[in-house]
Design an enzyme around this catalytic site. Structure first.
Site, PDB file in Angstrom:
ATOM      1  N   ARG A  99      42.480  54.973  24.419  1.00 42.39           N
ATOM      2  CA  ARG A  99      42.616  54.649  25.834  1.00 42.39           C
ATOM      3  C   ARG A  99      43.239  53.266  25.969  1.00 42.39           C
ATOM      4  O   ARG A  99      42.715  52.296  25.415  1.00 42.39           O
ATOM      5  CB  ARG A  99      41.234  54.682  26.511  1.00 42.39           C
ATOM      6  CG  ARG A  99      41.240  54.178  27.938  1.00 42.39           C
ATOM      7  CD  ARG A  99      39.873  54.350  28.617  1.00 42.39           C
ATOM      8  NE  ARG A  99      39.953  53.894  29.993  1.00 42.39           N
ATOM      9  CZ  ARG A  99      39.409  52.758  30.448  1.00 42.39           C
ATOM     10  NH1 ARG A  99      38.705  51.970  29.645  1.00 42.39           N
ATOM     11  NH2 ARG A  99      39.553  52.408  31.701  1.00 42.39           N
ATOM     12  N   HIS A 142      44.834  48.503  35.242  1.00 48.01           N
ATOM     13  CA  HIS A 142      43.676  47.794  34.690  1.00 48.01           C
ATOM     14  C   HIS A 142      43.838  46.312  35.070  1.00 48.01           C
ATOM     15  O   HIS A 142      43.895  45.434  34.223  1.00 48.01           O
ATOM     16  CB  HIS A 142      43.593  48.006  33.177  1.00 48.01           C
ATOM     17  CG  HIS A 142      42.222  47.774  32.591  1.00 48.01           C
ATOM     18  ND1 HIS A 142      41.563  48.705  31.828  1.00 48.01           N
ATOM     19  CD2 HIS A 142      41.398  46.692  32.652  1.00 48.01           C
ATOM     20  CE1 HIS A 142      40.386  48.210  31.431  1.00 48.01           C
ATOM     21  NE2 HIS A 142      40.269  46.990  31.921  1.00 48.01           N
ATOM     22  N   GLU A 187      38.004  50.724  37.120  1.00 53.36           N
ATOM     23  CA  GLU A 187      37.004  49.919  37.818  1.00 53.36           C
ATOM     24  C   GLU A 187      37.494  49.299  39.118  1.00 53.36           C
ATOM     25  O   GLU A 187      37.600  48.067  39.223  1.00 53.36           O
ATOM     26  CB  GLU A 187      36.469  48.825  36.886  1.00 53.36           C
ATOM     27  CG  GLU A 187      35.866  49.369  35.603  1.00 53.36           C
ATOM     28  CD  GLU A 187      35.149  48.307  34.780  1.00 53.36           C
ATOM     29  OE1 GLU A 187      35.286  47.113  35.075  1.00 53.36           O
ATOM     30  OE2 GLU A 187      34.437  48.675  33.832  1.00 53.36           O
ATOM     31  N   ASN A 313      32.284  53.807  33.057  1.00 55.66           N
ATOM     32  CA  ASN A 313      32.063  52.694  32.136  1.00 55.66           C
ATOM     33  C   ASN A 313      30.629  52.225  32.308  1.00 55.66           C
ATOM     34  O   ASN A 313      30.218  51.873  33.418  1.00 55.66           O
ATOM     35  CB  ASN A 313      33.016  51.537  32.448  1.00 55.66           C
ATOM     36  CG  ASN A 313      34.474  51.910  32.243  1.00 55.66           C
ATOM     37  OD1 ASN A 313      34.781  52.966  31.687  1.00 55.66           O
ATOM     38  ND2 ASN A 313      35.378  51.054  32.680  1.00 55.66           N
ATOM     39  N   GLU A 371      34.111  53.619  28.799  1.00 58.39           N
ATOM     40  CA  GLU A 371      33.794  52.348  28.133  1.00 58.39           C
ATOM     41  C   GLU A 371      32.297  52.261  27.894  1.00 58.39           C
ATOM     42  O   GLU A 371      31.497  52.572  28.780  1.00 58.39           O
ATOM     43  CB  GLU A 371      34.186  51.127  28.993  1.00 58.39           C
ATOM     44  CG  GLU A 371      35.670  50.906  29.114  1.00 58.39           C
ATOM     45  CD  GLU A 371      36.018  49.657  29.928  1.00 58.39           C
ATOM     46  OE1 GLU A 371      35.190  48.729  30.034  1.00 58.39           O
ATOM     47  OE2 GLU A 371      37.141  49.619  30.470  1.00 58.39           O
TER      48      GLU A 371
HETATM   49  C1  FCB Z   1      34.957  46.167  31.851  1.00 57.75           C
HETATM   50  C2  FCB Z   1      36.469  46.114  31.798  1.00 57.75           C
HETATM   51  C3  FCB Z   1      37.037  45.836  30.439  1.00 57.75           C
HETATM   52  C4  FCB Z   1      36.186  44.864  29.661  1.00 57.75           C
HETATM   53  C5  FCB Z   1      34.739  45.265  29.676  1.00 57.75           C
HETATM   54  C6  FCB Z   1      33.842  44.368  28.888  1.00 57.75           C
HETATM   55  O1  FCB Z   1      34.533  45.755  33.107  1.00 57.75           O
HETATM   56  O2  FCB Z   1      37.015  47.322  32.254  1.00 57.75           O
HETATM   57  O3  FCB Z   1      38.361  45.424  30.596  1.00 57.75           O
HETATM   58  O4  FCB Z   1      36.396  43.597  30.138  1.00 57.75           O
HETATM   59  O5  FCB Z   1      34.277  45.337  30.982  1.00 57.75           O
END
Ligand code: FCB
Length: 465
Positions: A99, A142, A187, A313, A371
């Protein structure tokens, strides 16, 4: 350098045991997707090459006091130049999928014209992944908004949602057939709230009402992008990635339970309700009175267009208590396990939230954990990195995900954040989330023990067929 694993089957099995789902877990099935993740600004570097334009993160990093030690992504992991070796490393891990995200300011200029040099980088990367037998999960946004878009108001300007859809259209025409799954945004909560609501992230605004308007335009951009992604790349899955976490009441009083509900509206429902129910949660406007965004007729239908998968995530939970009728504060409990981000390690929260979402949203699409991971103060000693807490963290979260799956939640994939240590936004390079250690002076990559264990598990799974 690709990683090497023990040949002796017992040694391999012992290593695999450190980072693997429990015996009998549905995550052990061959069609479950295992991967690792990164994002463009956090790893690429090459900020001024091949026609890349500045992003809001370049500007934010250049503003004194915004990023720890004044660090920035100018070089980062130098992945823009080292990608062939990084792909070899990925291949030696044995992951099914990788990813990563595309940097909008690399591929499109202010007039909407494509930048072929930037686009070619991603074509080479995708071809390299395919040659090595890995699938690509590609995120379009992102957080590295082109600075020229921010100069026109960024996500406060409704126009940005339409420009985002143009960008999605361009990329899906250029990269069609090479992407397994597209994600519009990573996010939106962070992009909107940290970027416009409290100023901790680029572009650094701190007005709650701006946060809600930015969120609305991010989500609108997502909805507007979907038809083009589907039309241009019909074989690919299309979705979005949200950061989620449960909020638990500090005590079982009605007040604290209400506080936990407010937290859930703020952290989870603010993003998921519009996407999956076509409405904002009413509780949010109790917390943030008078901060409703301007919503035009038809917007909510656009935002709630069907998606093929939802990326979640998950890192931690919150414990909250009431501070008034419709307000809450975080409770920092002493004596609990934490990471160097000061985030509590709470695997059970992953199971709880997956099961809660299944209950709450009848049309919940299949889920990918896009994530999960943790930061620790890892050091290379004698050529090795012993990241015991990370190994245990991952193993416990795999187990929590397995329990949710056993209880009927449809999870299809799991991506560890991150492939390698990288630029952790406002915290700079000190917070190390990688399963591969990066020496930012020499750019040397050293697989941590968690990477070796993950690879050992994946090799065993492949051998078992
Ligand atoms: C998330 C983000 C990623 C990274 C992690 C620790 O919020 O998507 O880019 O910073 O946290």
């Amino acid at each position: 350098m690709p990683l090497t694993l023990p040949v002796d089957p017992h040694a391999l099995a012992a290593l695999a045991e450190l980072v693997s789902p429990p015996a009998g877990s549905p995550m052990r099935r061959r069609d479950f997707v295992f991967g690792v993740g990164t994002s463009s600004y956090q790893i690429e570097g090459a900020a001024h090459e091949d026609g890349r334009l500045p992003s809001i993160w370049d500007s934010f990093c250049a503003t004194p006091g915004k990023v720890a030690r004044g660090e920035n992504g100018e070089v980062a992991c130098d992945h823009y130049h080292r990608w062939p070796q990084d792909l070899d490393l990925l291949e030696s891990l044995g992951v099914d999928a990788y990813r990563f995200s595309i940097a909008w300011p690399r591929v499109m200029d202010e007039q909407g014209r494509p930048n072929s040099r930037g686009i070619d980088f991603y074509k080479r990367l995708l071809d390299g992944l395919a040659e090595r037998g890995m699938r690509a999960f590609v995120t379009l946004y992102h957080w590295d908004l082109p600075q020229w878009m921010e100069d026109r108001g960024g996500w406060l300007n409704r126009e940005t949602a339409y420009r985002f859809a143009d960008y999605a259209d361009l990329m899906s025409r250029e990269l069609r057939g090479r992407v397994a799954a597209w994600a519009t945004h990573n996010e939106p909560w962070c992009a909107a709230y940290l970027g416009y609501g409290n100023g901790h992230h680029a572009p650094g605004h701190n007005v709650t009402r701006w946060g809600t308007q930015a969120m609305h335009h991010l989500l609108l951009g997502h909805g507007l992008a979907l038809p083009a992604l589907r039309a241009n790349d019909p074989a690919a899955q299309v979705g979005i990635v949200a950061n989620v976490g449960p909020g638990y009441p500090d005590t079982e009083t009605e007040e604290d339970r209400h506080a936990a509900d407010l937290y859930d509206a703020y952290q989870n429902r603010w993003v998921l309700d519009p996407l999956l129910k076509g409405e904002y949660p009413a509780a949010l406007w109790k917390l943030w009175k008078g901060s409703e965004p301007l919503v035009l007729p038809g917007d909510m239908e656009t935002i709630a267009r069907p998606i093929d998968y939802l990326g979640l995530n998950y890192y931690s939970r919150a414990v909250v208590r009431a501070t008034g009728e419709d307000s809450f504060e975080w409770v920092h409990r002493p004596g609990v396990e934490r990471t160097t981000m000061d985030w509590e390690v709470h695997p059970q929260g992953l199971q709880d939230i997956l099961e809660a979402f299944k209950q709450r949203y009848p049309d919940l699409p299949p889920i990918h954990i896009t994530e999960n991971g943790m930061s620790s103060a890892d050091q290379v000693l004698g050529g090795q990195v012993e990241d015991a807490q990370r190994q245990s963290y991952l193993k416990r979260h795999f187990a929590a995900c397995s329990r949710a799956m056993a209880n009927g939640v449809d999870v299809r994939g799991y991506f560890i954040w991150s492939l390698m240590d990288n630029f952790e936004w406002a915290f700079g390079y000190e917070r190390r989330f990688g399963i591969v250690h990066v020496d930012f002076g020499t750019q040397r990559r050293t697989p941590k023990r968690s990477a070796l264990a993950y690879a050992a598990f994946l090799r065993q799974r492949a051998a078992a067929g």
